[in-house]
Enzyme design. Structure first.
Site, short mmCIF file in Angstrom:
data_model
loop_
_atom_site.label_atom_id
_atom_site.label_comp_id
_atom_site.label_asym_id
_atom_site.label_seq_id
_atom_site.Cartn_x
_atom_site.Cartn_y
_atom_site.Cartn_z
N SER A 188 0.79 -1.23 0.00
CA SER A 188 0.00 0.00 0.00
C SER A 188 0.82 1.28 0.00
CB SER A 188 -0.93 0.00 1.21
OG SER A 188 -0.18 0.00 2.40
N HIS A 216 -5.38 -4.26 -0.95
CA HIS A 216 -5.29 -3.16 -1.92
C HIS A 216 -5.35 -3.65 -3.37
CE1 HIS A 216 -4.60 0.46 0.51
NE2 HIS A 216 -4.11 -0.38 1.40
N LYS A 246 -12.10 -1.39 1.58
CA LYS A 246 -11.39 -0.50 0.65
C LYS A 246 -12.21 -0.38 -0.64
CE LYS A 246 -7.20 -0.84 3.19
NZ LYS A 246 -6.24 -1.79 3.71
C1 LIG Z 1 -6.04 -2.11 5.10
C2 LIG Z 1 -5.43 -3.46 5.23
C3 LIG Z 1 -5.92 -4.37 6.16
C4 LIG Z 1 -7.00 -4.00 7.13
O1 LIG Z 1 -8.26 -4.03 6.54
P1 LIG Z 1 -9.50 -3.43 7.32
O2 LIG Z 1 -10.67 -4.06 6.64
O3 LIG Z 1 -9.45 -1.96 7.16
O4 LIG Z 1 -9.38 -3.86 8.74
C5 LIG Z 1 -5.37 -5.63 6.21
N1 LIG Z 1 -4.36 -5.97 5.38
C6 LIG Z 1 -3.85 -5.11 4.48
C7 LIG Z 1 -2.74 -5.55 3.59
C8 LIG Z 1 -4.36 -3.82 4.39
O5 LIG Z 1 -3.86 -2.97 3.50
#
Ligand SMILES: *Cc1c(COP(=O)(O)O)cnc(C)c1O
Length: 398
Positions: A188, A216, A246
């Protein structure tokens, strides 16, 4: 005798003071409306380049309607954990949709992506095992690995020689029962994509369990189906993790995999067993989001078009935009103070793009991370580029 209250205060006060004095205490911005391509913060409307709302679904009318219908039908809370009586038809439906999107036999939904990593890793890995982990993996992966008690073997970021070396050592001479390789699908902070074809080759040679957290990549890569699908590896990766928070625009997380794996997680993943299930409105909205993604790739295409447009524009202005392979567009600044100043000036000029500095990324690699979405218009991106040009020249970065 010291009171607990005093002990706690002695811990908190100096640390908080230090953060405030160094200007490192993060002041949280409040977004006064939907987290769309423009947001209102402190009464000011600015172009939003910092959300993970890739497809603009967070305030989509179809999702809102389905959420409200589900709330009217089931209420606002699921009332229990999934394994007691908190499983509603929409939870089962959501899991079917996720499996269809991911081209796997089955899926299990969690309350968040973070939660999912807490549950899924430790349901399978124990202290007799080893987990090989990319050094830039997400915090929730790191915590999930620690929680499992497995031996964690860190490998250099996306370095396939290092991965092969560590894998060989762990599988040939290590005392481990099982060895897993775990990686983000899309990283990310830099927007680079995991080298899954090479990873799968190494994994199959040495018998590694493979775990890809595609938070992502889902809704972004593989026409929305994710990074694993992008490489055509749906039946060669054991755990496909994703988030519903996301690109899907709501909240939640999931594992997609074989029926056997999902059957096991449903009886062993602790957040699934001990934390109340996803609220009905959220589950219904997630189903609708997946339906929208499976009906048409229009939003995903728009996201990439916007990402490419922004990258091209920033590059032409003379900015260093790193090596992103996805719409994530970092603008590398370097020095931490300058990075923060850059972000502040962007905000004053009407562009909300957060600075990312140490310890989130290595020292000296401060950057502004731009997150274009399908909901941005060309006009908005042109305005962003105009502001970048102005601030970039003013701060002698271009
Ligand atoms: C954002 C993210 C998470 C967390 O996801 P949420 O649904 O916001 O708790 C987990 N793993 C990765 C790689 C992320 O980028």
């Amino acid at each position: 005798m010291k009171l607990g209250k005093k002990v706690l205060d002695d811990f908190l006060t100096p640390q908080l003071n230090e953060l405030h004095e160094k200007g490192l205490y993060n002041i949280i911005d409040t977004v006064e409306g939907p987290n769309g391509p423009k947001v209102q913060i402190n009464g000011k409307t600015v172009i939003n380049m910092s959300s993970n709302n890739y497809l603009g679904l967070a305030d989509n009318d179809r999702l809102k309607k389905k959420a409200m219908e589900a709330i009217n039908r089931y209420g606002v809370g699921a009332g229990a954990v999934r394994t007691i009586n908190g499983t509603l038809p929409i939870h089962n439906e959501l899991e079917k949709r996720i499996a269809a999107l991911k081209h796997t036999e089955a899926a299990i939904a969690f309350q968040s992506g973070f939660n999912c990593n807490m549950g899924a890793i430790s349901a399978v890995m124990t202290k007799k095992d080893a987990i090989i982990s990319d050094e830039l993996n997400h915090a929730s992966i790191i915590d999930g690995c620690r929680l499992s008690g497995a031996n964690i073997l860190r490998v250099k970021h996306q370095d396939m020689d290092d991965l092969r070396r560590v894998t060989k050592e762990a599988t040939e001479s290590g005392p481990y029962e099982k060895v897993m390789y775990i990686t983000d699908g899309v990283f990310s902070m830099d927007g680079d994509v995991a080298k899954l074809p090479e990873i799968v080759e190494i994994a199959e040679e040495y018998g590694l369990i493979t775990y890809v957290d595609d938070a992502h990549g889902s809704g972004v890569m593989g026409e929305g189906a994710g990074t694993v699908k992008h490489f055509g590896l749906s039946d060669r990766i054991d755990f496909q993790i994703g988030t519903l928070s996301k690109a899907i625009g709501v909240v939640g997380g999931y594992v997609a995999g074989t029926q056997k794996l999902i059957d096991w997680l449903k009886v062993r993943a602790r957040p699934f067993l001990f934390s109340t299930s996803m609220p009905p409105g959220d589950a219904a909205a997630c189903i609708e989001a997946i339906d929208i993604m499976m009906e048409s790739t229009e939003k995903v295409e728009k996201l990439w078009e916007n990402g490419n447009y922004l990258k091209e524009g920033l590059k032409n202005l003379g900015f260093d935009i790193g090596h992103s392979e996805t719409p994530i567009t970092p603008c590398m600044i370097g020095d931490e103070t300058l990075t923060q100043k850059f972000s502040r000036r962007l905000m004053e000029e009407g562009v909300y793009a957060k600075s990312i500095t140490f310890p989130t990324v290595p020292k000296g690699t401060g950057r502004i991370r731009n997150m274009p979405t399908a909901a941005h218009t060309k006009e908005m991106l042109d305005e962003v580029l105009a502001v970048y040009e102005k601030v970039g020249k003013e701060l002698n970065i271009i």
